[in-house]
Design an enzyme around this catalytic site. Structure first.
Site, PDB file in Angstrom:
ATOM      1  N   LYS A   1      -3.319  38.866  30.314  1.00 54.19           N
ATOM      2  CA  LYS A   1      -2.178  39.845  29.507  1.00 54.19           C
ATOM      3  C   LYS A   1      -0.856  38.972  29.914  1.00 54.19           C
ATOM      4  O   LYS A   1      -0.409  38.637  31.008  1.00 54.19           O
ATOM      5  CB  LYS A   1      -2.114  40.985  30.001  1.00 54.19           C
ATOM      6  CG  LYS A   1      -0.901  41.760  29.730  1.00 54.19           C
ATOM      7  CD  LYS A   1      -1.141  43.476  30.164  1.00 54.19           C
ATOM      8  CE  LYS A   1       0.152  44.249  29.482  1.00 54.19           C
ATOM      9  NZ  LYS A   1       0.238  45.604  30.061  1.00 54.19           N
TER      10      LYS A   1
ATOM     11  N   LYS B   1      -4.378  39.661  25.539  1.00 56.34           N
ATOM     12  CA  LYS B   1      -3.411  40.394  24.924  1.00 56.34           C
ATOM     13  C   LYS B   1      -1.866  39.614  24.945  1.00 56.34           C
ATOM     14  O   LYS B   1      -1.927  39.067  26.142  1.00 56.34           O
ATOM     15  CB  LYS B   1      -3.216  41.648  25.543  1.00 56.34           C
ATOM     16  CG  LYS B   1      -1.908  42.391  25.272  1.00 56.34           C
ATOM     17  CD  LYS B   1      -2.077  43.849  26.088  1.00 56.34           C
ATOM     18  CE  LYS B   1      -0.767  44.708  25.807  1.00 56.34           C
ATOM     19  NZ  LYS B   1      -0.931  45.895  26.705  1.00 56.34           N
TER      20      LYS B   1
HETATM   21  C1  PBG Z   1       1.662  48.493  30.142  1.00 51.07           C
HETATM   22  C2  PBG Z   1       1.122  48.405  28.684  1.00 51.07           C
HETATM   23  C3  PBG Z   1       1.676  47.640  27.818  1.00 51.07           C
HETATM   24  C4  PBG Z   1       0.972  47.679  26.208  1.00 51.07           C
HETATM   25  C5  PBG Z   1      -0.192  48.299  26.786  1.00 51.07           C
HETATM   26  N1  PBG Z   1      -0.182  48.764  28.222  1.00 51.07           N
HETATM   27  C6  PBG Z   1       3.325  47.305  27.915  1.00 51.07           C
HETATM   28  C7  PBG Z   1       3.650  46.520  28.729  1.00 51.07           C
HETATM   29  O1  PBG Z   1       2.891  45.889  29.688  1.00 51.07           O
HETATM   30  O2  PBG Z   1       4.900  46.286  29.055  1.00 51.07           O
HETATM   31  C8  PBG Z   1       1.644  47.103  25.301  1.00 51.07           C
HETATM   32  C9  PBG Z   1       0.851  47.396  23.949  1.00 51.07           C
HETATM   33  C10 PBG Z   1       1.501  47.358  22.892  1.00 51.07           C
HETATM   34  O3  PBG Z   1       2.721  46.688  22.832  1.00 51.07           O
HETATM   35  O4  PBG Z   1       0.930  47.679  21.532  1.00 51.07           O
HETATM   36  N2  PBG Z   1       0.834  48.820  31.035  1.00 51.07           N
END
Ligand code: PBG
Length: 328
Positions: free
Chosen positions: A200, A253
Site C-alpha cells: 500500500k 493499492k
Molecule cells: C485507511 C484506508 C485508506 C483507504 C482505504 N483504507 C486511506 C489511507 O490509507 O489514508 C483509501 C481508499 C481510497 O482512496 O479509495 N486505512
C-alpha cells in the site's frame, strides 16, 4: 502483398474476437467498498460524487442489489462520530459498534455475501493515523508499531465475532499478519481469512476517501508506514513477508498507476492478488466523464480490464455495482 501472417484475422469478427480474448471482466471479479454511518439517512458523499454514505438499512439494501448482480463481496468503511474518536481508538473493538452491527445485519440478510472488513485505526483514532501515535519531546510524531498491532488484533477479533468472512489489514504495520492469524486462531476463528494490504503506497490518490471518512491525519503524513511510490522491489519484500506470515490473499493499492507492481506481485506469489482502484482513480474518471471529455463507462471498463490483465484476481472498485450492470 505476400503476407502469410496477418494478425488482423484474429480481430475480424466479434465472434472471433471473443474466442481470442485473453481477459474477460465479470461481476465476480469485483469487491464493492461501502461507506456507512450511524444516521438513518443515505446522503451523497461530497468529496466522492456518485458514492453514498449508507445507513444500516441502506447498506443492507445496496449490498443486496450488488450481490444480486453477481458481486460476491463488499468491504466496509465506517465514518465514526468525532465524539467516539480517541487516541487509543478503543471504539474499534466495541462489539456494539457500527461495524459489528453492520456485519451482523449483512450476514443475516444476505448469507451468501462475503463480508470483508477494514482493519486499521484511522476511522477511530483522534489523530487520524492508521496506528497509535506517540509524541516525542521535540513534538515529532511516532506511529507505534507493536502497540498498534495489539489493538488491531482486538479489532479483528471483534469483526470475527460479528461474522466477518475476511479481515483486511490496511494499516501497513510490520508483523500484523502473523499476529492477526494467531489471535484469530487462538479464539477459534481459523476459518476467517486475511486479505492483507501488503503493498500500500503513500498515495495522493486517497485524498477523496479521507474526505469521505473525515479520517485525514491531523498532523504529519503516512510515509513512515505506507510505501514510497518509487519503490517496486520493496513491494515484493512485503508480499513475501505477508505470505510467510499466513496471509490468504494480498493486495496492491492504488491499482491503475501501479499496474507494474500488480504484475510483479502476480509473478512473485501463488496467492490470489487483489488490487484497489482507489477514490482518486475513480474520481479522475468520473470528473472527466461529467465534463463530457471522456466516455465514463468505456473508460471505467477499460481501466478495470487493464487492472485484471496486469494480474489482479479481484478488484476493489467503486464501480463494482455499476460495472456489474454494464456487463450484464
Ligand atoms: C485507511 C484506508 C485508506 C483507504 C482505504 N483504507 C486511506 C489511507 O490509507 O489514508 C483509501 C481508499 C481510497 O482512496 O479509495 N486505512
Amino acid at each position: 502483398m505476400n503476407l502469410p501472417i496477418r494478425p488482423r484475422r484474429n480481430r475480424r469478427t466479434p465472434a472471433i474476437r471473443s474466442l481470442v480474448r485473453e481477459t474477460v471482466l465479470t461481476p465476480a471479479d469485483f469487491i464493492l467498498p461501502l461507506f456507512l454511518h450511524e444516521d438513518e439517512v443515505d446522503p451523497p458523499i461530497a468529496s466522492m460524487p456518485g458514492v453514498t454514505r449508507w445507513s444500516l438499512a441502506g447498506l443492507v439494501k445496496e449490498a443486496g442489489e450488488a450481490h444480486a448482480l453477481g458481486v460476491p463481496a463488499v468491504v466496509l468503511f465506517p465514518k465514526i462520530g468525532e465524539n467516539l474518536k480517541t487516541s487509543d481508538a478503543a471504539e474499534c473493538s466495541n462489539d456494539a459498534g457500527l461495524v459489528p452491527r453492520a456485519i451482523r445485519a449483512l450476514k443475516a440478510a444476505h448469507p451468501t455475501l462475503c463480508v470483508i472488513t477494514d482493519v486499521a485505526l484511522d476511522p477511530y483514532n483522534s489523530d487520524g493515523h492508521d496506528g497509535l501515535v506517540r509524541r516525542d519531546e521535540k513534538g515529532g510524531l511516532e506511529i507505534l508499531n507493536d502497540e498498534t498491532i495489539e489493538v488491531l488484533c482486538e479489532q479483528a477479533l471483534c469483526h470475527a465475532r460479528a461474522g466477518a468472512d475476511i479481515v483486511s489489514p490496511s494499516d501497513m504495520m510490520d508483523g500484523r499478519v502473523a499476529a492477526l492469524r494467531s489471535a484469530l486462531d487462538a479464539a477459534g476463528f481459523d476459518q476467517v481469512s486475511i486479505l492483507s494490504y501488503s503493498a500500500k503506497y503513500a498515495s495522493a490518490f486517497y485524498g477523496p476517501f479521507r474526505g469521505a471518512l473525515d479520517s485525514a491525519p491531523k498532523e504529519g503524513d503516512k510515509k513512515t508506514y505506507q510505501m514510497d511510490p518509487g519503490n517496486a522491489r520493496e513491494a515484493i519484500r512485503e508480499i513475501l513477508l505477508d505470505e510467510a506470515e499466513g496471509a490468504d490473499m494480498i493486495l496492491v493499492k492504488p491499482a491503475g498507476p501501479y499496474l507494474d507492481i500488480i504484475r510483479r506481485v502476480r509473478d512473485a506469489t501463488p496467492l490470489p492478488v487483489a488490487a484497489y482502484q482507489v477514490s482518486g482513480e475513480y474520481l479522475m474518471i468520473e470528473s472527466a466523464a461529467a465534463a463530457g471529455w471522456v466516455d465514463g463507462k468505456a473508460i471505467a471498463l477499460e481501466s478495470l480490464t487493464g487492472i485484471k490483465r496486469a494480474g489482479a484476481d479481484m478488484i476493489l472498485t467503486y464501480y463494482a455495482k455499476r460495472a456489474a450492470e454494464w456487463l450484464k
